[in-house]
Design a protein around this motif. Structure first.
Motif, PDB file in Angstrom:
ATOM      1  N   GLU A 184       9.484  20.743   0.289  1.00 37.30           N
ATOM      2  CA  GLU A 184       9.746  21.800   1.264  1.00 37.30           C
ATOM      3  C   GLU A 184       9.714  21.267   2.687  1.00 37.30           C
ATOM      4  OE1 GLU A 184       7.601  25.937   2.833  1.00 37.30           O
ATOM      5  OE2 GLU A 184       6.976  25.013   0.950  1.00 37.30           O
ATOM      6  N   LEU A 185       8.764  20.368   2.978  1.00 37.87           N
ATOM      7  CA  LEU A 185       8.627  19.821   4.322  1.00 37.87           C
ATOM      8  C   LEU A 185       9.773  18.873   4.659  1.00 37.87           C
ATOM      9  CD1 LEU A 185       4.786  19.168   4.323  1.00 37.87           C
ATOM     10  CD2 LEU A 185       6.002  20.925   5.607  1.00 37.87           C
ATOM     11  N   GLY A 186      10.255  18.118   3.664  1.00 36.34           N
ATOM     12  CA  GLY A 186      11.408  17.253   3.862  1.00 36.34           C
ATOM     13  C   GLY A 186      11.095  16.035   4.722  1.00 36.34           C
ATOM     14  N   GLY A 187      12.103  15.190   4.887  1.00 38.84           N
ATOM     15  CA  GLY A 187      11.969  13.983   5.699  1.00 38.84           C
ATOM     16  C   GLY A 187      10.884  13.058   5.218  1.00 38.84           C
ATOM     17  N   THR A 188      10.751  12.926   3.899  1.00 38.35           N
ATOM     18  CA  THR A 188       9.616  12.212   3.340  1.00 38.35           C
ATOM     19  C   THR A 188       9.835  10.704   3.315  1.00 38.35           C
ATOM     20  OG1 THR A 188      10.507  12.433   1.111  1.00 38.35           O
ATOM     21  CG2 THR A 188       9.053  14.169   1.886  1.00 38.35           C
ATOM     22  N   PRO A 189       8.760   9.945   3.458  1.00 36.12           N
ATOM     23  CA  PRO A 189       8.807   8.512   3.193  1.00 36.12           C
ATOM     24  C   PRO A 189       8.710   8.287   1.683  1.00 36.12           C
ATOM     25  CG  PRO A 189       6.596   9.145   3.822  1.00 36.12           C
ATOM     26  CD  PRO A 189       7.438  10.394   3.897  1.00 36.12           C
ATOM     27  N   SER A 190       8.410   7.067   1.273  1.00 40.23           N
ATOM     28  CA  SER A 190       8.165   6.802  -0.142  1.00 40.23           C
ATOM     29  C   SER A 190       6.904   7.549  -0.571  1.00 40.23           C
ATOM     30  CB  SER A 190       7.986   5.297  -0.359  1.00 40.23           C
ATOM     31  OG  SER A 190       7.610   5.029  -1.683  1.00 40.23           O
ATOM     32  N   VAL A 191       6.994   8.295  -1.679  1.00 44.15           N
ATOM     33  CA  VAL A 191       5.877   9.105  -2.144  1.00 44.15           C
ATOM     34  C   VAL A 191       5.587   8.771  -3.597  1.00 44.15           C
ATOM     35  CG1 VAL A 191       4.942  11.434  -2.406  1.00 44.15           C
ATOM     36  CG2 VAL A 191       6.631  10.972  -0.621  1.00 44.15           C
ATOM     37  N   GLU A 192       4.305   8.628  -3.914  1.00 44.64           N
ATOM     38  CA  GLU A 192       3.880   8.449  -5.298  1.00 44.64           C
ATOM     39  C   GLU A 192       2.784   9.448  -5.609  1.00 44.64           C
ATOM     40  OE1 GLU A 192       2.949   4.287  -5.025  1.00 44.64           O
ATOM     41  OE2 GLU A 192       0.815   4.665  -4.690  1.00 44.64           O
ATOM     42  N   TYR A 193       2.750   9.886  -6.870  1.00 41.92           N
ATOM     43  CA  TYR A 193       1.795  10.909  -7.296  1.00 41.92           C
ATOM     44  C   TYR A 193       0.895  10.325  -8.376  1.00 41.92           C
ATOM     45  CZ  TYR A 193       4.930  14.039  -4.801  1.00 41.92           C
ATOM     46  OH  TYR A 193       5.690  14.643  -3.826  1.00 41.92           O
ATOM     47  N   VAL A 194      -0.416  10.502  -8.185  1.00 42.13           N
ATOM     48  CA  VAL A 194      -1.401   9.895  -9.074  1.00 42.13           C
ATOM     49  C   VAL A 194      -2.428  10.941  -9.472  1.00 42.13           C
ATOM     50  CG1 VAL A 194      -3.167   8.100  -9.321  1.00 42.13           C
ATOM     51  CG2 VAL A 194      -1.112   7.645  -7.955  1.00 42.13           C
ATOM     52  N   VAL A 195      -2.761  10.999 -10.759  1.00 46.46           N
ATOM     53  CA  VAL A 195      -3.829  11.853 -11.237  1.00 46.46           C
ATOM     54  C   VAL A 195      -4.840  10.997 -11.986  1.00 46.46           C
ATOM     55  CG1 VAL A 195      -2.621  12.413 -13.396  1.00 46.46           C
ATOM     56  CG2 VAL A 195      -4.411  13.939 -12.555  1.00 46.46           C
ATOM     57  N   THR A 196      -6.111  11.290 -11.774  1.00 45.16           N
ATOM     58  CA  THR A 196      -7.169  10.576 -12.473  1.00 45.16           C
ATOM     59  C   THR A 196      -8.296  11.558 -12.761  1.00 45.16           C
ATOM     60  OG1 THR A 196      -8.631   8.632 -12.406  1.00 45.16           O
ATOM     61  CG2 THR A 196      -8.362   9.877 -10.366  1.00 45.16           C
TER      62      THR A 196
END
Length: 302
Positions: free
Chosen positions: A73-85
């Motif tokens: 929604e915010l847009g203009g993103t850099p490289s993003v990674e998602y992590v769950v632990t």
């Protein structure tokens, strides 16, 4: 792209989403990867539960799904990674500081007492992480009537420092943030006043100290401390603010118009080797109106 990511800790709360927004902007400024981290605090407690419960990956985690939607929604993103632990957030979150550029959290999470100003996980991360930790407060601190407040402000960066015991890592961090934001820097240093003198029986009271002289000497020391940082960051207009009395109160007051308040974490002492926050840092975390960055001392200083 920087090898050290900006880590945003999310837990499904509104505070976590505000921290995510701040972290996204920071990743853009630093040219770094944004790592969105969810530490699940409810792992299986028995072997049978562990066998019957399959681990949830980042693609299936509902908290990360919420965070991903917000990032999109915010847009203009850099490289993003998602992590769950899975584990204890208060223990695992500080560990992320070993490889992060910044760790960003909301001031409160989903658990605990709603009246608390600062959650235990945020406090543990600010005290123990090896990287600077930014805590984004809830709106409405200090009796403000507005229910919502912007996460990003256009005000100056404010940094607290002691003229007689400087923290070079904190000053360098503050100058860097001010340069990235293209804003001014206010360096706040306080001196004790009124001076308290304890006399033993028979001792003669010392001559009265001139407050103007104490303030002048404090300013001279502070200006000298800033000289190396000013050479490295010539684009930053740094103003020294010298005030008597309560350092925490002055920093909280400055936070009303600041984009970020930067404070240092205590150095380890010979007879107190555990990491400590310091009373000023803790008071600023509890009461500041703007996001607060807690910077650990450089290894040589610690």
């Amino acid at each position: 792209m920087d090898d050290q990511p900006v880590v945003a800790a999310v837990d499904g709360s509104t505070d976590g989403l505000r921290a995510l927004e701040w972290a996204l902007d920071a990743a853009r400024r630093h040219g770094a990867t944004l790592r969105v981290l969810h530490v699940r605090a409810d792992p299986p407690r028995t072997r049978q539960d562990a066998q019957e419960t399959a681990p949830v990956g980042a693609d299936q985690d509902p908290v990360l799904a919420q965070a991903r939607a917000r990032v999109d929604e915010l847009g203009g993103t850099p490289s993003v990674e998602y992590v769950v632990t899975e584990g204890v957030p208060g223990a695992l979150l500080p560990e992320t500081g070993t490889e992060a550029r910044l760790l960003v959290l909301g001031s409160r999470g989903r658990g605990g007492f709603t009246s608390l100003l600062l959650g235990s996980n945020s406090l543990a991360a600010a005290r123990d992480a090896g990287c600077p930790v930014v805590v984004v407060p809830r709106p409405g601190r200090g009796g403000e009537e507005r229910e919502e407040a912007p996460v990003h402000r256009d005000g100056p960066v404010v940094v607290g420092t002691s003229a007689d015991s400087p923290d070079t890592a904190t000053l360098e961090f503050a100058f860097t943030e001010a340069a990235l934001r293209r804003t001014g820097l206010r360096v706040v240093t306080a001196y004790p006043w009124p001076l308290q003198t304890m006399l033993l029986p028979g001792e003669v009271a010392p001559a009265q100290v001139d407050q103007e002289a104490v303030e002048h000497e404090t300013r001279v020391l502070a200006e000298g401390l800033l000289a190396p940082c000013r050479e490295r960051h010539p684009s930053v207009a740094a103003e020294v603010v010298v005030s008597p009395g309560d350092a925490a109160g002055h920093l909280v007051g400055e936070s009303r118009d600041a984009s970020l308040v930067v404070v240092g974490r205590h150095r380890r002492r010979l007879f107190a080797p555990a990491r400590m926050m310091g009373s000023v840092t803790q008071a600023v975390l509890l009461h500041a109106h703007s996001p607060v960055a807690v910077v650990p001392p450089a290894p040589a200083e610690e």
